[in-house]
Design a protein around this motif. Structure first.
Motif, PDB file in Angstrom:
ATOM      1  N   CYS A  52     -17.036   9.584  -7.304  1.00 20.11           N
ATOM      2  CA  CYS A  52     -15.682   9.497  -8.072  1.00 20.11           C
ATOM      3  C   CYS A  52     -15.027   8.459  -7.123  1.00 20.11           C
ATOM      4  N   VAL A  53     -15.185   8.549  -5.905  1.00 17.50           N
ATOM      5  CA  VAL A  53     -14.384   7.417  -4.724  1.00 17.50           C
ATOM      6  C   VAL A  53     -15.233   5.949  -5.307  1.00 17.50           C
ATOM      7  N   ARG A 102     -22.771   4.785  -8.294  1.00 14.71           N
ATOM      8  CA  ARG A 102     -22.010   5.956  -9.099  1.00 14.71           C
ATOM      9  C   ARG A 102     -22.752   6.695  -9.819  1.00 14.71           C
ATOM     10  N   SER A 156      -9.036   6.964  -6.649  1.00 10.95           N
ATOM     11  CA  SER A 156      -9.657   6.080  -6.088  1.00 10.95           C
ATOM     12  C   SER A 156      -9.191   4.513  -6.705  1.00 10.95           C
ATOM     13  N   GLU A 157      -9.240   4.399  -8.100  1.00  6.60           N
ATOM     14  CA  GLU A 157      -8.865   3.145  -8.867  1.00  6.60           C
ATOM     15  C   GLU A 157      -7.492   2.552  -8.089  1.00  6.60           C
ATOM     16  N   PHE A 185      -8.391   0.828  -4.733  1.00 11.05           N
ATOM     17  CA  PHE A 185      -9.160  -0.190  -4.568  1.00 11.05           C
ATOM     18  C   PHE A 185      -8.366  -1.287  -5.127  1.00 11.05           C
ATOM     19  N   GLY A 224     -13.874   3.856  -8.074  1.00 10.58           N
ATOM     20  CA  GLY A 224     -12.579   2.882  -8.129  1.00 10.58           C
ATOM     21  C   GLY A 224     -13.232   1.292  -7.809  1.00 10.58           C
ATOM     22  N   ILE A 283     -10.533  12.269  -9.419  1.00 12.19           N
ATOM     23  CA  ILE A 283     -10.536  11.475  -8.110  1.00 12.19           C
ATOM     24  C   ILE A 283     -10.981   9.992  -8.665  1.00 12.19           C
ATOM     25  N   SER A 284     -11.542   9.709  -9.455  1.00 14.42           N
ATOM     26  CA  SER A 284     -12.024   8.484  -9.874  1.00 14.42           C
ATOM     27  C   SER A 284     -11.008   7.490  -9.993  1.00 14.42           C
TER      28      SER A 284
END
Length: 453
Positions: free
Chosen positions: A315-316, A295, A264-265, A268, A319, A260-261
């Motif tokens: 994880c969001v 984080r 999200s990246e 963003f 990003g 999810i990280s």
């Protein structure tokens, strides 16, 4: 196959061959090999050590003697061969040197892949600003795909993750030979000094107070990135030691949760132009730093049940923490330096983050965790109390047996069992980034101009 499609395939597998083991490696190190944390930190430092000198050396070779795409192919072939040897190594000290060799082959390909893309797109008369980002985003997708593949096939704690990455790297080395030709530039260096030849002019930027502070804080924040890459997945995986969490989704699919990280990246990245125009580089960098605090803080209090939202939100937030620092920082360097040292300055930025920052973050965090946040349990009662269960719990007994230990008649264990105090580990990391953010806010002087980005 069109140029853009070939570059997209290259970008996908460039990061696939890294993502197949980078996030899940800690599970292999601690869960399968049972090696200690200090040595683990040294292993992650190999990326930083390689980044200190290999990109420069490979860049000179590509500029003078060998086509970039051919050199790229050779390096990925050697990277594949080294990765496939890693599962055969049973000595952590030998493992360090083999991994260092692998990183010496891989890390310079990050810059080479960009160089190949820029050269090919320019030759094809494409608009770089419009054409490159859609190609580069497939690199992140490749990283995510590799994480999912390793997790869903049950290989996240085995040596097979290196075979998967190695096989893909070998395929990429062959595919690279189909990429557009990128011959040496044959730049005339007869009147250049050694400093100019090796791209060291950018070090003069340290004479500028603002730029020096920027690079120093980049190094400190670069260390934070290594913390989350090195320990994020193993943190989630170790919830399996708690009987109440052993069958949770987070434990079974920890790598997917971590992906999810990266998802999200990708989102963003699109928000960066707006934030830079609106707030300026200092505020955007501060947002990144406080995002790192959030984080780590969310990880400290998250769990697979009632605290699952904290883990997902952490994880969001990643990003924002990663992109607002790396990409915005790169743009700041681009707009704050003269054209003739811009490439060197970008190299210096990467050296401070992926080089010195990565080395310091990996080594120091490994030592701190090993000495201050690793708990040793010598009897089953203390272990059961810490894991909030009964000493007769079958899951707990299975865990003890899996560690190669037995419970003696007096309740003591045949040898100590080690667990990491993740709550205080993440709080310590959060405190570290909070101190950096406060110092940056006070010391870094920069007035935002609406037209600077």
């Amino acid at each position: 196959m069109s140029i853009k499609l070939r570059l997209t395939v290259m970008s996908f597998f460039q990061f696939f061959v890294w993502g197949a083991w980078l996030i899940t490696f800690a599970n292999y190190w601690f869960g399968t090999k049972h090696w200690d944390g200090t040595q683990f930190g040294a292993i992650f430092a190999t990326m930083g050590i390689a980044s200190l000198f290999m990109p420069t050396i490979v860049g000179i070779v590509a500029d003078r003697w060998v086509n970039a795409e051919k050199l790229y192919s050779i390096l990925h072939f050697l990277y594949a061969a080294t990765l496939c040897y890693l599962p055969q190594v049973n000595d952590p000290h030998v493992f360090f040197y083999i991994m260092l060799l692998a990183m010496c082959f891989y890390m310079p390909t990050l810059a080479l892949s960009n160089s190949i893309s820029y050269t090919a797109l320019t030759s094809g008369e494409y608009d770089l600003v419009k054409a490159f980002p859609p190609i580069r985003v497939w690199g992140t997708i490749g990283f995510i795909a590799a994480m999912w593949l390793v997790n869903l096939t049950g290989n996240k704690a085995t040596g097979n993750q290196f075979y998967i990455a190695g096989a893909a790297a070998f395929g990429l080395s062959i595919f690279a030979l189909t990429l557009p030709k990128c011959p040496p530039k044959n730049i005339n260096r007869e009147n250049q000094s050694l400093i100019q030849i090796f791209g060291l002019e950018a070090f003069k930027l340290f004479a500028n107070y603002k730029m020096a502070l920027f690079f120093i804080f980049s190094m400190f924040l670069g260390g934070a990135l290594q913390l989350t890459n090195a320990y994020g997945d193993v943190f989630l995986d170790e919830f399996k030691f708690y009987p109440q969490y052993v069958d949770s989704f987070v434990v079974k699919y920890s790598t997917i949760i971590m992906s999810i990280s990266q998802i999200s990246e990708t989102l963003f990245i699109l928000a960066i132009p707006f934030f830079l125009k609106r707030f300026g580089i200092k505020k955007v960098m501060l947002i990144s730093m406080f995002a790192w605090v959030l984080r780590f803080g969310l990880f400290a209090y998250g769990d697979p049940t009632t605290g699952l939202w904290m883990i997902i939100f952490s994880c969001v937030v990643y990003g924002m923490a990663f992109d607002f620092f790396n990409i915005s920082g790169s743009l700041f360097v681009e707009t704050s330096t003269n054209s003739h040292i811009r490439s060197s300055a970008q190299g210096l930025f990467m050296m401070m983050t992926n080089g010195f920052g990565a080395v310091l973050g990996s080594l120091i965090s490994g030592w701190v965790i090993d000495h201050y946040f690793t708990l040793n349990f010598s009897n089953i009662q203390d272990l059961a109390s810490y894991l909030k269960t009964d000493s007769t719990n079958l899951t707990l007994l299975s865990f003890i047996k899996a560690q190669g230990q037995t419970v003696l008649e007096n309740g003591s264990l045949s040898a100590g069992i080690f667990l990491k105090d993740w709550h205080n580990i993440w709080l310590t990391f959060a405190g570290y980034t909070l101190v950096i953010a406060i110092l940056f806010a006070v010391l870094f002087k920069h007035k935002h101009q609406n037209n600077e980005m």
